[in-house]
Write a protein that holds these residues in place. Structure first.
Motif, PDB file in Angstrom:
ATOM      1  N   GLY A  48      -5.083   7.409  12.498  1.00 64.48           N
ATOM      2  CA  GLY A  48      -6.066   8.356  13.102  1.00 64.48           C
ATOM      3  C   GLY A  48      -6.446   9.160  11.911  1.00 64.48           C
ATOM      4  N   GLU A  49      -6.386  10.473  12.270  1.00 66.65           N
ATOM      5  CA  GLU A  49      -6.830  11.558  11.469  1.00 66.65           C
ATOM      6  C   GLU A  49      -5.632  12.082  10.214  1.00 66.65           C
ATOM      7  N   GLY A  50      -4.569  11.142  10.365  1.00 65.75           N
ATOM      8  CA  GLY A  50      -3.563  11.530   9.240  1.00 65.75           C
ATOM      9  C   GLY A  50      -2.572  12.305   9.640  1.00 65.75           C
ATOM     10  N   ARG A  51      -2.006  12.975  10.930  1.00 64.74           N
ATOM     11  CA  ARG A  51      -1.151  13.881  11.195  1.00 64.74           C
ATOM     12  C   ARG A  51       0.272  13.291  10.576  1.00 64.74           C
ATOM     13  N   ASN A  52       0.408  12.072  11.119  1.00 64.40           N
ATOM     14  CA  ASN A  52       1.643  11.386  10.859  1.00 64.40           C
ATOM     15  C   ASN A  52       1.658  11.090   9.535  1.00 64.40           C
ATOM     16  N   SER A  53       0.871  10.276   8.900  1.00 66.78           N
ATOM     17  CA  SER A  53       1.016   9.964   7.626  1.00 66.78           C
ATOM     18  C   SER A  53       1.277  11.144   6.394  1.00 66.78           C
ATOM     19  N   VAL A  54       0.544  12.410   6.710  1.00 70.02           N
ATOM     20  CA  VAL A  54       0.826  13.345   5.883  1.00 70.02           C
ATOM     21  C   VAL A  54       2.100  13.956   6.159  1.00 70.02           C
ATOM     22  N   PHE A  55       2.657  13.956   7.400  1.00 65.84           N
ATOM     23  CA  PHE A  55       3.937  14.517   7.684  1.00 65.84           C
ATOM     24  C   PHE A  55       5.009  13.500   6.940  1.00 65.84           C
ATOM     25  N   ALA A  76      -8.254  12.525   7.498  1.00 73.09           N
ATOM     26  CA  ALA A  76      -6.861  12.312   6.898  1.00 73.09           C
ATOM     27  C   ALA A  76      -6.814  12.652   5.534  1.00 73.09           C
ATOM     28  N   ARG A  77      -7.732  12.156   4.641  1.00 68.62           N
ATOM     29  CA  ARG A  77      -7.672  12.537   3.249  1.00 68.62           C
ATOM     30  C   ARG A  77      -7.746  14.135   2.924  1.00 68.62           C
ATOM     31  N   ALA A  78      -8.560  14.588   3.944  1.00 65.40           N
ATOM     32  CA  ALA A  78      -8.997  16.109   3.880  1.00 65.40           C
ATOM     33  C   ALA A  78      -7.458  16.945   4.032  1.00 65.40           C
ATOM     34  N   LEU A  79      -6.696  16.631   5.270  1.00 64.76           N
ATOM     35  CA  LEU A  79      -5.727  16.940   5.566  1.00 64.76           C
ATOM     36  C   LEU A  79      -4.550  16.965   4.532  1.00 64.76           C
ATOM     37  N   ALA A  80      -4.442  15.509   3.924  1.00 64.16           N
ATOM     38  CA  ALA A  80      -3.605  15.311   2.807  1.00 64.16           C
ATOM     39  C   ALA A  80      -3.720  16.310   1.604  1.00 64.16           C
ATOM     40  N   GLU A  86      -0.006  12.865  -1.450  1.00 58.22           N
ATOM     41  CA  GLU A  86      -0.840  11.904  -1.462  1.00 58.22           C
ATOM     42  C   GLU A  86      -0.508  10.711  -0.342  1.00 58.22           C
ATOM     43  N   VAL A  87      -1.387  10.027   0.010  1.00 60.16           N
ATOM     44  CA  VAL A  87      -1.387   8.960   1.000  1.00 60.16           C
ATOM     45  C   VAL A  87      -2.326   8.131   0.496  1.00 60.16           C
ATOM     46  N   GLU A  88      -2.078   6.642   0.694  1.00 58.23           N
ATOM     47  CA  GLU A  88      -2.836   5.797   0.263  1.00 58.23           C
ATOM     48  C   GLU A  88      -3.750   5.172   1.668  1.00 58.23           C
ATOM     49  N   TYR A  89      -4.926   5.520   1.807  1.00 55.49           N
ATOM     50  CA  TYR A  89      -5.476   5.503   3.106  1.00 55.49           C
ATOM     51  C   TYR A  89      -6.618   4.087   2.989  1.00 55.49           C
ATOM     52  N   TRP A  90      -6.278   2.884   4.231  1.00 54.97           N
ATOM     53  CA  TRP A  90      -7.014   1.896   4.026  1.00 54.97           C
ATOM     54  C   TRP A  90      -7.686   1.915   5.277  1.00 54.97           C
ATOM     55  N   GLN A  91      -9.046   1.499   5.313  1.00 63.03           N
ATOM     56  CA  GLN A  91      -9.886   1.140   6.511  1.00 63.03           C
ATOM     57  C   GLN A  91      -9.855  -0.110   6.929  1.00 63.03           C
ATOM     58  N   VAL A  92      -8.908  -0.547   7.849  1.00 59.96           N
ATOM     59  CA  VAL A  92      -8.654  -1.855   8.316  1.00 59.96           C
ATOM     60  C   VAL A  92      -8.776  -1.925   9.767  1.00 59.96           C
ATOM     61  N   ASN A  93      -9.122  -3.253  10.333  1.00 59.99           N
ATOM     62  CA  ASN A  93      -9.230  -3.675  11.715  1.00 59.99           C
ATOM     63  C   ASN A  93      -8.135  -4.580  11.959  1.00 59.99           C
ATOM     64  N   LEU A  94      -7.186  -4.183  12.722  1.00 62.03           N
ATOM     65  CA  LEU A  94      -5.894  -4.640  12.823  1.00 62.03           C
ATOM     66  C   LEU A  94      -5.835  -5.930  13.253  1.00 62.03           C
ATOM     67  N   ALA A  95      -7.220  -6.239  14.007  1.00 59.30           N
ATOM     68  CA  ALA A  95      -7.413  -7.499  14.696  1.00 59.30           C
ATOM     69  C   ALA A  95      -7.550  -8.701  13.741  1.00 59.30           C
ATOM     70  N   GLU A  96      -7.996  -8.174  12.543  1.00 59.02           N
ATOM     71  CA  GLU A  96      -8.628  -9.182  11.422  1.00 59.02           C
ATOM     72  C   GLU A  96      -7.664  -8.978  10.035  1.00 59.02           C
TER      73      GLU A  96
END
Length: 169
Positions: A48-55, A76-80, A86-96
């Motif tokens: 989502g919006e990055g609260r956990n990845s940034v943490f 999420a990038r703005a929060l980081a 630094e967090v590497e963010y990837w837009q993915v559909n987990l079904a594919e």
């Protein structure tokens, strides 16, 4: 690239200028972060919006975070950036998504309510594939009893409220 209806649904959910779930980490993750070895490479799925990845990044981990929503990832990038990590963010559909093999020391999945039974099985297979031998899975989800509280989570035992991936329901 994400399946358009899933991406559109989540982009609309994250359209507000506020952070839908706030910017503080999930309480379970905050309690359990000590279980990660220092400098772990961590995958945060559907973050989502990055609260956990940034943490996680603030705690010195190398983090890759995924989400289907471009709007969520922008937030999420703005929060980081605001938090100086630094967090590497990837837009993915987990079904594919083609989950990378043995790429992560840990996988974090917080509230997978969007995934019906068929997709959940695919996600668990992907997690197994992506975790290194001896890796750590931090997973928090809802139990069936949550339905009675009507305070969050899926509206039915079959998964999400947008009718996708509800195999066997």
């Amino acid at each position: 690239m994400a399946e358009p209806d899933q991406a559109a649904f989540w982009d609309e959910r994250y359209a507000t200028g506020e952070y839908l779930f706030g910017t503080a980490p999930n309480a379970f993750l905050a309690r359990e972060v000590h279980g990660l070895a220092p400098g772990s490479k961590v995958l945060a799925i559907a973050d989502g919006e990055g609260r956990n990845s940034v943490f996680l990044a603030q705690h010195g981990h190398r983090v890759v975070a995924t989400d289907v929503s471009a709007r969520a990832l922008d937030k999420a990038r703005a929060l980081a950036k605001r938090r100086g990590v630094e967090v590497e963010y990837w837009q993915v559909n987990l079904a594919e998504w083609e989950w990378p093999a043995e790429a992560f020391d840990a996988v974090v999945g917080i509230f997978r309510q969007f995934a019906g039974p068929g997709l959940r099985e695919d996600i668990f297979d992907g997690i197994h594939r992506s975790l290194k031998r001896g890796g750590l899975l931090l997973l928090e989800g809802y139990r069936e009893e949550q339905l009675a509280f009507q305070t969050g989570g899926p509206p039915s035992i079959c998964g999400d409220d947008i009718g996708h991936h509800q195999h066997n329901c």
